[in-house]
Scaffold this motif. Structure first.
Motif, mmCIF file in Angstrom:
data_model
loop_
_atom_site.group_PDB
_atom_site.id
_atom_site.type_symbol
_atom_site.label_atom_id
_atom_site.label_comp_id
_atom_site.label_asym_id
_atom_site.label_seq_id
_atom_site.Cartn_x
_atom_site.Cartn_y
_atom_site.Cartn_z
ATOM 1 N N ASP A 242 0.867 -1.180 0.000
ATOM 2 C CA ASP A 242 0.000 0.000 0.000
ATOM 3 C C ASP A 242 0.907 1.234 0.000
ATOM 4 O O ASP A 242 1.132 1.865 1.032
ATOM 5 N N PHE A 243 1.437 1.542 -1.172
ATOM 6 C CA PHE A 243 2.431 2.606 -1.255
ATOM 7 C C PHE A 243 1.829 3.986 -1.008
ATOM 8 O O PHE A 243 2.527 4.907 -0.603
ATOM 9 N N GLU A 244 0.522 4.115 -1.272
ATOM 10 C CA GLU A 244 -0.119 5.408 -1.034
ATOM 11 C C GLU A 244 -0.092 5.738 0.455
ATOM 12 O O GLU A 244 0.273 6.854 0.855
ATOM 13 N N THR A 245 -0.475 4.761 1.285
ATOM 14 C CA THR A 245 -0.431 5.001 2.733
ATOM 15 C C THR A 245 1.011 5.133 3.203
ATOM 16 O O THR A 245 1.322 5.966 4.066
ATOM 17 N N MET A 246 1.890 4.333 2.640
ATOM 18 C CA MET A 246 3.315 4.458 2.981
ATOM 19 C C MET A 246 3.774 5.908 2.798
ATOM 20 O O MET A 246 4.432 6.478 3.676
ATOM 21 N N GLY A 247 3.397 6.509 1.679
ATOM 22 C CA GLY A 247 3.781 7.889 1.408
ATOM 23 C C GLY A 247 3.228 8.846 2.450
ATOM 24 O O GLY A 247 3.929 9.741 2.932
ATOM 25 N N ARG A 248 1.971 8.641 2.838
ATOM 26 C CA ARG A 248 1.356 9.525 3.846
ATOM 27 C C ARG A 248 2.077 9.387 5.194
ATOM 28 O O ARG A 248 2.353 10.370 5.878
ATOM 29 N N VAL A 249 2.364 8.145 5.559
ATOM 30 C CA VAL A 249 3.011 7.892 6.855
ATOM 31 C C VAL A 249 4.414 8.502 6.876
ATOM 32 O O VAL A 249 4.823 9.144 7.849
ATOM 33 N N LYS A 250 5.147 8.312 5.801
ATOM 34 C CA LYS A 250 6.516 8.849 5.754
ATOM 35 C C LYS A 250 6.494 10.372 5.762
ATOM 36 O O LYS A 250 7.324 11.025 6.393
ATOM 37 N N LYS A 251 5.517 10.936 5.050
ATOM 38 C CA LYS A 251 5.433 12.400 5.001
ATOM 39 C C LYS A 251 5.144 12.946 6.392
ATOM 40 O O LYS A 251 5.747 13.935 6.825
ATOM 41 N N ALA A 252 4.238 12.275 7.105
ATOM 42 C CA ALA A 252 3.900 12.732 8.466
ATOM 43 C C ALA A 252 5.142 12.694 9.354
ATOM 44 O O ALA A 252 5.376 13.599 10.159
ATOM 45 N N HIS A 253 5.951 11.654 9.171
ATOM 46 C CA HIS A 253 7.152 11.506 9.992
ATOM 47 C C HIS A 253 8.166 12.622 9.704
ATOM 48 O O HIS A 253 8.624 13.319 10.609
ATOM 49 N N PHE A 254 8.474 12.797 8.424
ATOM 50 C CA PHE A 254 9.439 13.845 8.067
ATOM 51 C C PHE A 254 8.883 15.233 8.389
ATOM 52 O O PHE A 254 9.611 16.116 8.845
#
Lengths: 451, 220
Positions: A242-254
């Motif tokens: 689920d790369f879309e959620t992966m992107g959201r999670v990583k963005k929130a972290h950074f």
């Protein structure tokens, strides 16, 4: 030799997904994988793999299952992606097989890369098979739950915002018995270090936050943690496909680290999260490297000891061995730093064979342990080779600076009845570091009293 | 037969070269443009330094872990590729053609050395074929495309080798067959698993770049 159909494991998530599968949906997902999800890389891999079978002995599943050819890395590709790319008829039951192979019989550890003369990245191919399964809603139930949690809460374990801060304040309060001045600074703008952890730490491993806070405190570091989402660096969405959620999670972290204007992110002893922040998730966000400098705990601890910011009071004499987690060793070359820290803490270190970048996977990573109890037996059986490795060393402590490895190795030593304890580096640093008196003395209070 | 021989050695030879260059060029340019369009997050990491480092380390027999743990296939692979390379370039019959066609005078292998290299190549091919039948993890993944690749290479080597032992019409027949099957092999390289002959430099360089540049780790 067994077949994937013969060794099928009942999984509620896959059963539910299976009931909703139609040929049209499968055809659509096949087209997506062939036409839009992959490009020349996959095509060239598909065409140039010589089917030489050299990768077979690389895989712990293959070796541990008595060299069963169906577990060889190339065989896993042959049973899944090759069929997708060849345009073969793929039915719902086949997709179930694909999901079991890709999610539970491959840890994406990339050990097979050392064996392929052509240079084929089988980890990438199996990740893409997972992507195919995810697009069809065919994800093992427990793993899917972590993905749903990521999508809803930005952390892996359904930790609510108030629970997160409560856990931190609780650990701060606990630690004040030992270090009266200690703080777990929340939302401190401009701090040198943004410390991030994985979801399970506030959920059921709070002692790790305690230890980290103590180490930061004794080292006199300028650090902070966010009170808001973005504190969790873990990423099961990456492993689900689920790369879309992966992107959201990583963005929130950074974004959290950038919002607090921190100079760097230091992350706990986790392997997959490290892969996610410096290798996979950052690419999805269009960043060649991580947008904020990231330091893994292994390197962080090594620097603290090297620079004298923490001093080790004593070394333990117990026989200790080192497990090299794939995502920080094969994934970032931290093998020498890991040994530097281990030797600073332990006087009797016995190396496993093979070790360093060649070490066998723990069989828990890659989201496999997150697929939950249905797969525990196949996971333990699938890494007999690791149990034998540990047993040969005679060690009673296995250093494992990665959460997935840690949990997986516990199952493996228990399954093989090996009397060994699995330990994070922090588990040793915290009790063995010098704790100068001015850190542990009670804080002065108004009127000269003590609190 | 002589007409066919002359046709194979002349126009077909040129046609083979042109088809190979055009087809391989087309495949490479198509792959590169698709990689740039769809695999940008991979292409961005390509590195000359780490790519060449990987190619170099895998080009040394028994250096990479995979070679060490698969000693027989390591021997067969290196023997096969090295003997093929030497035969293609320096077999005595080939050097005559280099000179005849392009005016290039190059060093030639002695007929005996050519024969030895042919035997080495055929034995190596035999080992690879035996693995496809007898080694379970290879048998499990072997399909028609893999046999095709083996046969395409074996036939020209075998005919080339045997032609040296015959005289008269038989030699001409075998030589003609040797040239024709070699031409078929070359034409089919871009369309079969044999395309690894060219693509391997890219796949090897790419994984080397990822391991060296991103993962700070060797890949051999």
């Amino acid at each position: 030799m067994s077949t994937i159909r013969e060794r099928r494991i009942t999984d509620q998530g896959l059963e539910i997904g299976l009931a909703a599968l139609t040929q049209d949906r499968i055809r659509e997902a096949v087209q997506a994988i062939r036409n839009s999800e992959t490009g020349a890389k996959m095509k060239v891999y598909h065409e140039t793999c010589m089917r030489c079978g050299m990768c077979a002995p690389a895989c712990h599943f293959y070796v541990s299952n008595d060299n069963d050819p169906s577990y060889a890395p190339v065989a896993k590709v042959h049973q899944t992606m090759t069929r997708i790319l060849n345009g073969e008829d793929i039915g719902p039951q086949d997709v179930y097989d694909f999901a079991q192979i890709a999610y539970t019989e491959c840890n994406l550890c990339r050990r097979c890369a050392f064996y392929c003369p052509v240079g084929i990245d089988i980890g990438y191919i199996m990740s893409t098979v997972r992507r195919f399964c995810y697009k069809l809603g065919m994800v093992p139930q427990y793993l899917n739950d972590t993905g749903n949690s990521h999508a809803s809460t930005m952390n892996q374990m359904w930790v609510k915002e108030d629970e997160w801060t409560d856990s931190l304040l609780w650990q701060e309060e606990e630690a004040r018995d030992e270090f009266p001045h200690i703080r777990i600074p929340l939302d401190k703008e401009g701090a040198d270090i943004f410390y991030s952890v994985i979801g399970p730490e506030p959920k059921f491993q709070t002692q790790l936050i305690y230890q980290a806070a103590c180490i930061m405190h004794v080292a006199g570091l300028d650090w902070t943690m966010p009170s808001f989402p973005g504190w969790d660096n873990s990423d099961m969405s990456m492993y689900i496909g689920d790369f879309e959620t992966m992107g959201r999670v990583k963005k929130a972290h950074f974004d959290a680290a950038q919002k607090l204007k921190c100079k760097r992110i230091v992350m706990g002893e986790c392997g997959h999260a490290f892969r996610s922040v410096h290798d996979v998730g950052n690419r999805w966000l269009g960043a060649k490297d991580s947008p904020v400098p990231i330091v893994h705990s292994i390197k962080f601890f090594a620097d603290l000891i090297r620079e004298g910011k923490i001093k080790i009071a004593y070394k333990i004499d117990d026989p200790v061995t080192i497990h090299d987690p794939c995502n920080v060793i094969r994934g970032r070359g931290l093998m020498d730093e890991l040994r530097y820290v281990t030797h600073a803490l332990c006087s009797n270190v016995i190396e496993m064979t093979p070790n360093r970048e060649y070490n066998y996977c723990c069989c828990a990573g890659g989201g496999v342990i997150n697929c939950g109890p249905p797969y525990k037996n196949s996971r333990v059986q699938g890494n007999r080779v690791k149990a034998e490795q540990i047993k040969r060393t005679g060690a009673t402590i296995v250093i494992s600076p990665c959460h997935n490895c840690h949990s997986g190795l516990e199952d493996i030593v228990h399954g093989a009845k090996i009397d060994a304890k699995i330990s994070f580096l922090g588990d040793l640093i915290y009790p063995q570091m010098e704790k100068p008196a001015h850190f542990t003395e009670p804080a002065p209070c108004n009127g000269g009293g003590h609190v | 037969m002589e007409t066919l021989y002359l046709l194979a050695r002349g126009p077909l030879c040129w046609a083979t070269a042109i088809i190979f260059v055009l087809a391989m060029g087309w495949k490479l340019s198509k792959a590169w443009s698709e990689a740039k369009a769809k695999d940008g997050s991979s292409v961005a990491y390509l590195s000359w330094k780490f790519g060449l480092r990987s190619i170099f380390n895998w080009a040394i027999p028994y250096n990479a872990l995979g070679w060490k743990e698969n000693p027989l296939i390591c021997a067969a692979t290196f023997c096969l590729h090295l003997s093929l390379l030497l035969l293609v370039l320096f077999a005595d019959g080939h050097t005559v053609l280099w000179e005849y066609t392009f005016g290039l005078r190059i060093w030639a292998l002695s007929p005996m050395l050519s024969d030895i290299l042919s035997v080495v190549a055929l034995t190596s091919l035999g080992v690879l074929a035996w693995r496809r039948i007898a080694v379970p993890q290879v048998k499990f993944v072997t399909g028609p495309a893999d046999w095709l690749a083996l046969i395409l290479v074996t036939v020209p080597v075998l005919t080339g080798f045997l032609s040296g032992f015959l005289g008269g019409t038989s030699a001409l027949t075998l030589t003609t067959l040797h040239i024709l099957t070699a031409e078929i092999l070359i034409v089919l390289i871009p369309f079969t698993r044999l395309s690894h002959a060219v693509f391997i430099f890219f796949t090897r360089a790419y994984i080397g770049s990822e391991f060296g540049g991103v993962r700070h780790c060797r890949d051999w």
